[in-house]
Design a protein around this motif. Structure first.
Motif, short mmCIF file in Angstrom:
data_model
loop_
_atom_site.label_atom_id
_atom_site.label_comp_id
_atom_site.label_asym_id
_atom_site.label_seq_id
_atom_site.Cartn_x
_atom_site.Cartn_y
_atom_site.Cartn_z
N THR A 194 -3.71 -5.25 -2.68
CA THR A 194 -2.78 -4.89 -3.75
C THR A 194 -2.77 -6.04 -4.75
N LEU A 260 4.18 -2.79 1.28
CA LEU A 260 2.74 -2.55 1.26
C LEU A 260 2.10 -3.26 2.44
N ILE A 280 -2.50 -0.44 -6.07
CA ILE A 280 -2.53 -0.15 -4.65
C ILE A 280 -3.87 0.48 -4.34
N ARG A 286 1.97 2.49 2.46
CA ARG A 286 3.03 2.20 1.51
C ARG A 286 4.31 2.95 1.86
#
Length: 327
Positions: A194, A260, A280, A286
């Motif tokens: 991420t 995340l 992402i 998530r």
């Protein structure tokens, strides 16, 4: 079509099927639907659309590379040889990649009809093995002279096993390129990662505007946009990962907390400003929590909705991540 992953799994050899008879032969040199389908089969993300074709002709011993471009014009390349033969090389220059600094070399020729897929995040070069070698490649972004960079072809740290040649012919620019250690390298978007990004605000006394464009802020073509709103504060959402989908999430109003998880570590990210986004990648679990009453969460996605791309069970997610790490 025969598809073979190399020792760097993101770099893939494609061998189109040719149909021959007494008149000659025919093959599909490129089919976007099939290309995307084959990448998905082996768990690789679908790249941005090809926007430019290049064609070079080289004498035997001409060596070109190792070239790449900085963002926002990093290029993925699908390469092939239509006349003669070349030894083609891709070097992983993604700093946080497990194969950083490793290279792959494949012989491409008019006879074997092989194509090599080199995604964004790799430096690329080749040497012509025959006179009058014609080298063709499709790219996911346009050429940009200001963002072009090179790594010297004979960097000792890379230890590329180029074919033996009495005398390589290398341009002055390529001969004076820097080593990998000294090269300016872009940040690339990897599976299981991420990245927070600050979105540039354009504004004056009338108010503010933020523009999102593929190839600039967005490292993928947008196939779907959706937004979440009216979520109660005590409600949590998400609880899934994606096999291939790439996303950018932005709270254009209010705020929420995203959790995340890449299967190894977990991070909390507060999206609390329309000028803050989070990329992402695929294979990220998530969750979304602590929605404010006025929260509007907008998500830009690289693919249309497909239930088959979802991983909805956390244990399955961990199993898939571990299997990929061991492959």
């Amino acid at each position: 079509m025969k598809v073979t992953q190399t020792k760097i799994p993101d770099v893939v050899v494609f061998e189109p099927q040719a149909y021959e008879d007494s008149r000659g032969w025919f093959m599909e040199s490129f089919n976007e639907f099939s290309f995307h389908a084959e990448l998905k089969k082996i768990g690789l993300p679908v790249p941005r659309s090809f926007v430019q074709d290049n064609h070079s002709c080289s004498k035997r011993g001409v060596l070109r590379g190792l070239h790449y471009q900085m963002g926002p014009h990093a290029q993925g390349k699908l390469v092939r040889v239509t006349k003669g033969a070349a030894y083609d090389v891709a070097v992983d220059i993604r700093r946080n990649s497990p194969t950083f600094g490793m290279s792959v070399g494949v012989e491409l020729s008019a006879e074997n009809r092989k194509c090599l897929w080199i995604p964004e995040g790799f430096a690329h070069g080749f040497v012509a093995l025959e006179d009058d070698t014609h080298f063709l490649y499709k790219t996911t972004d346009v050429y940009c002279k200001e963002l072009e960079r090179s790594i010297v072809w004979n960097d000792s740290d890379l230890d590329i096993q180029w074919p033996r040649c009495d005398d390589f012919s290398v341009s002055e620019k390529d001969a004076s390129a820097v080593s990998l250690r000294d090269a300016e390298l872009p940040t690339f978007y990897l599976p299981g990662t991420t990245r927070l990004v600050d979105l540039k605000i354009i504004g004056d006394e009338r108010g503010s505007l933020i523009s999102l464009e593929a190839g600039n802020i967005l490292p993928f073509d947008v196939k779907r946009v959706y937004y979440i709103f009216g979520t109660l504060a005590e409600v949590s959402r998400g609880f899934h990962a994606h096999k291939n989908l790439l996303q950018l999430a932005v709270c254009v109003s209010g705020k929420c907390r995203m959790v995340l998880d890449n299967g190894t570590h977990t991070e909390d990210v507060w999206l609390d400003s329309p000028s803050k986004g989070v990329f992402i990648n695929n294979l990220i679990w998530r969750e979304m929590h602590d929605f404010s009453e006025d929260c509007v969460l907008v998500v830009f996605a690289s693919e249309k909705y497909a239930e088959s791309d979802y991983i909805r069970n956390y244990d399955d997610f961990i199993r898939i991540v571990k299997a990929q790490a061991e492959s």
